[in-house]
Write an enzyme that holds these catalytic residues in place. Structure first.
Site, PDB file in Angstrom:
ATOM      1  N   GLU A   1      -5.755   3.014  -9.013  1.00 21.93           N
ATOM      2  CA  GLU A   1      -5.451   4.318  -8.935  1.00 21.93           C
ATOM      3  C   GLU A   1      -4.138   4.540  -8.679  1.00 21.93           C
ATOM      4  O   GLU A   1      -3.259   5.122  -9.579  1.00 21.93           O
ATOM      5  CB  GLU A   1      -6.390   5.162  -8.335  1.00 21.93           C
ATOM      6  CG  GLU A   1      -6.214   6.635  -8.647  1.00 21.93           C
ATOM      7  CD  GLU A   1      -7.593   7.604  -7.655  1.00 21.93           C
ATOM      8  OE1 GLU A   1      -7.381   8.835  -8.016  1.00 21.93           O
ATOM      9  OE2 GLU A   1      -8.080   6.925  -6.997  1.00 21.93           O
TER      10      GLU A   1
ATOM     11  N   ILE B   1      -4.864   6.484  -0.373  1.00 24.08           N
ATOM     12  CA  ILE B   1      -5.092   7.775   0.085  1.00 24.08           C
ATOM     13  C   ILE B   1      -4.125   8.423   1.228  1.00 24.08           C
ATOM     14  O   ILE B   1      -3.733   9.649   0.819  1.00 24.08           O
ATOM     15  CB  ILE B   1      -6.661   7.640   0.779  1.00 24.08           C
ATOM     16  CG1 ILE B   1      -7.624   7.560  -0.135  1.00 24.08           C
ATOM     17  CG2 ILE B   1      -6.991   9.138   1.481  1.00 24.08           C
ATOM     18  CD1 ILE B   1      -7.781   8.499  -1.334  1.00 24.08           C
TER      19      ILE B   1
ATOM     20  N   ALA C   1      -9.959  14.993  13.099  1.00 25.57           N
ATOM     21  CA  ALA C   1      -8.615  15.181  12.674  1.00 25.57           C
ATOM     22  C   ALA C   1      -8.472  15.820  11.536  1.00 25.57           C
ATOM     23  O   ALA C   1      -7.720  16.881  11.251  1.00 25.57           O
ATOM     24  CB  ALA C   1      -7.902  13.904  12.687  1.00 25.57           C
TER      25      ALA C   1
ATOM     26  N   ILE D   1      -9.763  19.527  11.670  1.00 25.39           N
ATOM     27  CA  ILE D   1      -8.772  20.687  12.566  1.00 25.39           C
ATOM     28  C   ILE D   1      -7.591  20.656  11.900  1.00 25.39           C
ATOM     29  O   ILE D   1      -6.911  21.852  11.933  1.00 25.39           O
ATOM     30  CB  ILE D   1      -9.033  20.199  13.978  1.00 25.39           C
ATOM     31  CG1 ILE D   1      -8.914  21.323  14.726  1.00 25.39           C
ATOM     32  CG2 ILE D   1      -7.796  19.327  14.191  1.00 25.39           C
ATOM     33  CD1 ILE D   1     -10.255  22.121  14.844  1.00 25.39           C
TER      34      ILE D   1
ATOM     35  N   HIS E   1      17.614  14.951  29.703  1.00 29.52           N
ATOM     36  CA  HIS E   1      17.344  16.420  30.035  1.00 29.52           C
ATOM     37  C   HIS E   1      18.374  17.027  29.262  1.00 29.52           C
ATOM     38  O   HIS E   1      19.460  17.062  29.153  1.00 29.52           O
ATOM     39  CB  HIS E   1      17.554  16.676  31.677  1.00 29.52           C
ATOM     40  CG  HIS E   1      17.660  18.054  31.949  1.00 29.52           C
ATOM     41  ND1 HIS E   1      16.345  18.683  32.098  1.00 29.52           N
ATOM     42  CD2 HIS E   1      18.817  18.903  32.157  1.00 29.52           C
ATOM     43  CE1 HIS E   1      16.700  19.956  32.462  1.00 29.52           C
ATOM     44  NE2 HIS E   1      17.975  20.172  32.423  1.00 29.52           N
TER      45      HIS E   1
END
Length: 482
Positions: free
Chosen positions: A37, A42, A199, A202, A461
């Protein structure tokens, strides 16, 4: 070796298949890949990649609609053009789809177009595809091979999985959707029922809620995202509900009635009561099942279990010369698991030294809803079930300067250590960009890092990553910024 004979033939060109093919070619093996395909499978065409493009549009819309909290004024309310959102998503897939075709050509991997069937060990026949014989976005490259009989010393099945359907609530492509239809809606539904909160469920619930839909999630288990740590799941649920999502746990859809342009779901809760929810559409996200049909597995007596091919740690089936990787070989059904599994399989075939089976306990999981969720290793409950004495560290996004500056101060990072050895057993996160942060703990676990090394690591930081260290420090009563 003849034109139809190979060292390795891989059936399926998803992430597992095409990555395995590339690694095989790198190792000097004459390689072919069979696809019915679209190159990329997918994940690239209808899963991981295009859903992230949709979710990015949703994220931008969310930020724009809260611009005032950043000191910005936008004229009028931001709205989404569903056709343009889908068009962008499909364009992202098309670009990557073409990239896989380029990689096949670059690595001199033959592409055989059609549907493969195992006829005997070391041999397949390729027939006409029941799917479209052109890529969804790109024409089939000139010169690819097609129908015929092909032989190989090693054949690897990488045919992936498809959405699972519940009896009586089968997707119809119009009112009851799978992720295929949910990814390319013609019009934006005003209301949705999402069946399943893994997963896939949601993420689509999050996307459509951001797009303005009234969303109800129905989950049979006691918590949303059932595989996640309970504490992280609870925090995620709180934030999802704060965004206006309705979530019903310990509940199941028992029946769906179809109207002309709507559905009515009958939802049974734990106490046996049934409520009805009417919505424009229902998304069925109750898991996936391996694509094992039509491959000829039965004729070769290939062992399967619960719809997946049974393999050892190196992808070997019970039939000599036949292997399986990725979703078709069982959970966790994740693209990165398939890729790594394929590399392990082909390196073992090639006879490389020091090839180790994949450790499924170190496979990260990511859910790209808003807020994001990411994890690796044991949950707190699983660690206790395993009889481990543990130390648990937690650190809130609300105490992190970068998170506050971003306006993303809701979330938490949680770490779990073995109390005796300092081994990092698991890490669990909910909040902004945690799907990008989790790799740090994955690397740490693969290096068998203890709390001492993590405490001595200098994190930059101001960053969100600083919370990772603070969570470790908290587990040992040494947290600095809380």
């Amino acid at each position: 070796m003849s034109a139809t004979s190979y060292d390795v033939i891989i059936i399926g060109s998803g992430p597992g298949g095409y990555v395995t093919a590339i690694r095989a070619a790198q190792l000097g093996l004459k390689t072919a890949i069979v696809e019915r395909e679209h190159l990329g499978g997918i994940c690239l065409n209808w899963g991981c990649i295009p859903t992230k493009a949709l979710l990015r549009s949703a994220e931008i819309l969310d930020h724009a609609n809260h611009a005032k909290s950043y000191g910005l004024t936008l004229e009028g309310k931001m709205t989404a053009d569903v056709k343009d959102v889908v068009k962008r998503s499909r364009g992202v897939s098309a670009r990557l789809n073409g990239g896989v075709a380029f990689l096949m050509k670059k690595n001199k991997i033959d592409v055989i177009w059609g549907e493969a069937k195992l006829t005997r060990p070391g041999e397949i026949t390729v027939g006409k595809s029941s799917k479209p014989v052109v890529e969804p976005q790109n024409p089939v490259p000139k010169g690819v091979k097609g129908e015929g009989t092909y032989t190989a010393k090693h054949i690897i099945v990488a045919t992936g999985a498809r959405p699972r359907a519940l009896p009586g609530i089968e997707p119809d492509g119009k009112l009851i959707w799978t992720y295929f239809e949910a990814m390319k809606p013609d019009v934006m539904p005003k209301s949705l029922v999402v069946m399943g909160s893994g997963a896939i469920g949601i993420e689509f619930a999050s996307f459509y809620r951001s797009m303005g839909a009234d969303v109800t999630v129905v989950e049979v288990m006691p918590q949303v995202m059932p595989v996640e740590d309970a504490e992280i799941s609870a925090l995620a649920r709180k934030q999802l509900e704060k965004r206006g999502m309705k979530i019903l746990t310990e509940a199941k859809v028992t029946k769906v009635e179809k109207g002309a342009d709507s559905i009515t779901a009958h939802v049974e809760t734990r106490d046996g009561k049934v409520q009805t929810i009417t919505a424009d559409r229902l998304i069925s996200a109750v898991g996936v099942q391996g694509n094992i049909e039509g491959l000829g597995l039965e004729a070769l007596n290939v062992k399967t279990d619960r719809g997946c091919i049974v393999i050892d740690g190196y992808g070997k089936t019970n039939v000599p010369g036949l292997y399986a990787i990725g979703d078709v070989a069982g959970p966790p059904m994740l693209a990165h698991k398939a890729e790594h599994e394929g590399v392990v399989c082909i390196e073992k075939i090639a006879g490389l030294p020091n090839v180790h089976p994949m450790d499924k306990g170190k496979i990260p999981g990511c859910t790209y809803c808003n807020p994001q969720v990411a994890s690796v290793g044991l949950t707190e409950a699983k660690a206790k079930e395993a009889g481990r004495e543990i130390r648990v560290g937690r650190y809130s996004f609300g105490a992190n300067g970068k998170a506050i500056a971003l306006g993303e101060d809701q979330g938490m990072i949680k770490t779990i250590f073995d109390k005796k050895t300092g081994e990092l057993l698991g890490a669990h996160m909910v909040g902004a960009e945690v799907t990008e942060l989790i790799q740090g703990f994955v690397v740490a676990m693969n290096l068998e890092t203890t709390e001492e090394e993590l405490m001595h690591t200098i994190f930059p930081h101001p960053t969100l990553s600083e919370m990772m260290k603070e969570s470790v420090l908290d587990a040992y009563g040494r947290v600095l910024n809380a």
